[in-house]
Design a protein around this motif. Structure first.
Motif, PDB file in Angstrom:
ATOM      1  N   LYS A  65      53.393  84.669 106.020  1.00  0.00           N
ATOM      2  CA  LYS A  65      52.729  83.628 106.791  1.00  0.00           C
ATOM      3  C   LYS A  65      53.770  82.628 107.295  1.00  0.00           C
ATOM      4  O   LYS A  65      54.618  82.162 106.538  1.00  0.00           O
ATOM      5  CB  LYS A  65      51.702  82.919 105.905  1.00  0.00           C
ATOM      6  N   VAL A  66      53.746  82.367 108.593  1.00  0.00           N
ATOM      7  CA  VAL A  66      54.669  81.388 109.178  1.00  0.00           C
ATOM      8  C   VAL A  66      53.830  80.391 109.951  1.00  0.00           C
ATOM      9  O   VAL A  66      53.305  80.699 111.016  1.00  0.00           O
ATOM     10  CB  VAL A  66      55.681  82.071 110.143  1.00  0.00           C
ATOM     11  N   GLY A  67      53.692  79.189 109.398  1.00  0.00           N
ATOM     12  CA  GLY A  67      52.823  78.193 110.018  1.00  0.00           C
ATOM     13  C   GLY A  67      51.410  78.726 110.068  1.00  0.00           C
ATOM     14  O   GLY A  67      50.874  79.167 109.057  1.00  0.00           O
ATOM     15  N   SER A  68      50.824  78.741 111.284  1.00  0.00           N
ATOM     16  CA  SER A  68      49.462  79.238 111.403  1.00  0.00           C
ATOM     17  C   SER A  68      49.442  80.710 111.815  1.00  0.00           C
ATOM     18  O   SER A  68      48.387  81.290 112.011  1.00  0.00           O
ATOM     19  CB  SER A  68      48.699  78.400 112.428  1.00  0.00           C
ATOM     20  N   SER A  69      50.629  81.299 111.951  1.00  0.00           N
ATOM     21  CA  SER A  69      50.701  82.701 112.344  1.00  0.00           C
ATOM     22  C   SER A  69      51.129  83.563 111.164  1.00  0.00           C
ATOM     23  O   SER A  69      51.550  83.059 110.135  1.00  0.00           O
ATOM     24  CB  SER A  69      51.736  82.894 113.455  1.00  0.00           C
ATOM     25  N   ILE A  70      51.037  84.869 111.358  1.00  0.00           N
ATOM     26  CA  ILE A  70      51.604  85.775 110.382  1.00  0.00           C
ATOM     27  C   ILE A  70      52.772  86.485 111.056  1.00  0.00           C
ATOM     28  O   ILE A  70      52.823  86.605 112.280  1.00  0.00           O
ATOM     29  CB  ILE A  70      50.581  86.805 109.838  1.00  0.00           C
ATOM     30  N   ALA A  71      53.722  86.933 110.250  1.00  0.00           N
ATOM     31  CA  ALA A  71      54.900  87.592 110.795  1.00  0.00           C
ATOM     32  C   ALA A  71      55.244  88.809 109.959  1.00  0.00           C
ATOM     33  O   ALA A  71      55.080  88.807 108.740  1.00  0.00           O
ATOM     34  CB  ALA A  71      56.081  86.617 110.802  1.00  0.00           C
ATOM     35  N   ALA A  72      55.681  89.863 110.629  1.00  0.00           N
ATOM     36  CA  ALA A  72      56.187  91.039 109.935  1.00  0.00           C
ATOM     37  C   ALA A  72      57.699  90.970 110.017  1.00  0.00           C
ATOM     38  O   ALA A  72      58.258  90.675 111.074  1.00  0.00           O
ATOM     39  CB  ALA A  72      55.673  92.310 110.585  1.00  0.00           C
ATOM     40  N   ILE A  73      58.357  91.159 108.910  1.00  0.00           N
ATOM     41  CA  ILE A  73      59.816  91.110 108.896  1.00  0.00           C
ATOM     42  C   ILE A  73      60.360  92.453 109.381  1.00  0.00           C
ATOM     43  O   ILE A  73      60.060  93.495 108.820  1.00  0.00           O
ATOM     44  CB  ILE A  73      60.341  90.833 107.466  1.00  0.00           C
ATOM     45  N   LEU A  74      61.162  92.390 110.422  1.00  0.00           N
ATOM     46  CA  LEU A  74      61.755  93.622 110.953  1.00  0.00           C
ATOM     47  C   LEU A  74      63.040  93.908 110.201  1.00  0.00           C
ATOM     48  O   LEU A  74      63.745  92.982 109.770  1.00  0.00           O
ATOM     49  CB  LEU A  74      62.067  93.462 112.448  1.00  0.00           C
ATOM     50  N   PRO A  75      63.375  95.183 110.023  1.00  0.00           N
ATOM     51  CA  PRO A  75      64.616  95.506 109.328  1.00  0.00           C
ATOM     52  C   PRO A  75      65.828  94.937 110.063  1.00  0.00           C
ATOM     53  O   PRO A  75      65.873  94.932 111.292  1.00  0.00           O
ATOM     54  CB  PRO A  75      64.664  97.037 109.339  1.00  0.00           C
TER      55      PRO A  75
END
Ligand code: ZN
Length: 108
Positions: A65-75
């Motif tokens: 979760k980043v702020g109000s968004s979600i994020a997928a960590i890329l390799p």
């Protein structure tokens, strides 16, 4: 979609298309009449190349979760393909369990 001059063995017209092979979305040639999928030598090579590139970045990832968004960590290795922040063009649902992240330029 550019038309080619090649004809299918059924006599149908062959047109450029895209198909999913091994989960990769790749360019192909498709007969408009019998739906036969064909690959040009370059397109067949692209499938091999995708498989090879994918091997290098394949991994399980978490969503954070980043702020109000979600994020997928890329390799990290995806940086080798010249990927930088802010480069994503569009994201769309590709299938019931996958998303497509499209970049503004070709990665390779
Ligand atoms: Zn055909």
């Amino acid at each position: 979609m550019a038309n080619t001059k090649i004809k299918c063995k059924c006599g149908g017209k062959i047109v450029s298309d895209k198909t999913l092979i091994e989960g990769f979305l790749v360019d192909c040639l498709k007969c408009q009449k019998c739906d036969e999928i064909l690959f040009s030598p370059k397109q067949a090579k692209d499938v091999l190349r995708l498989r090879e590139k994918n091997k290098r970045i394949e991994a399980k990832r978490k969503i954070i979760k980043v702020g109000s968004s979600i994020a997928a960590i890329l390799p990290k290795k995806i940086e080798d393909f010249g990927v930088k922040e802010g480069m994503i063009d569009t994201i769309r649902i590709l299938s019931s369990n996958s998303l497509e992240i499209k970049f503004k330029k070709d990665l390779f």
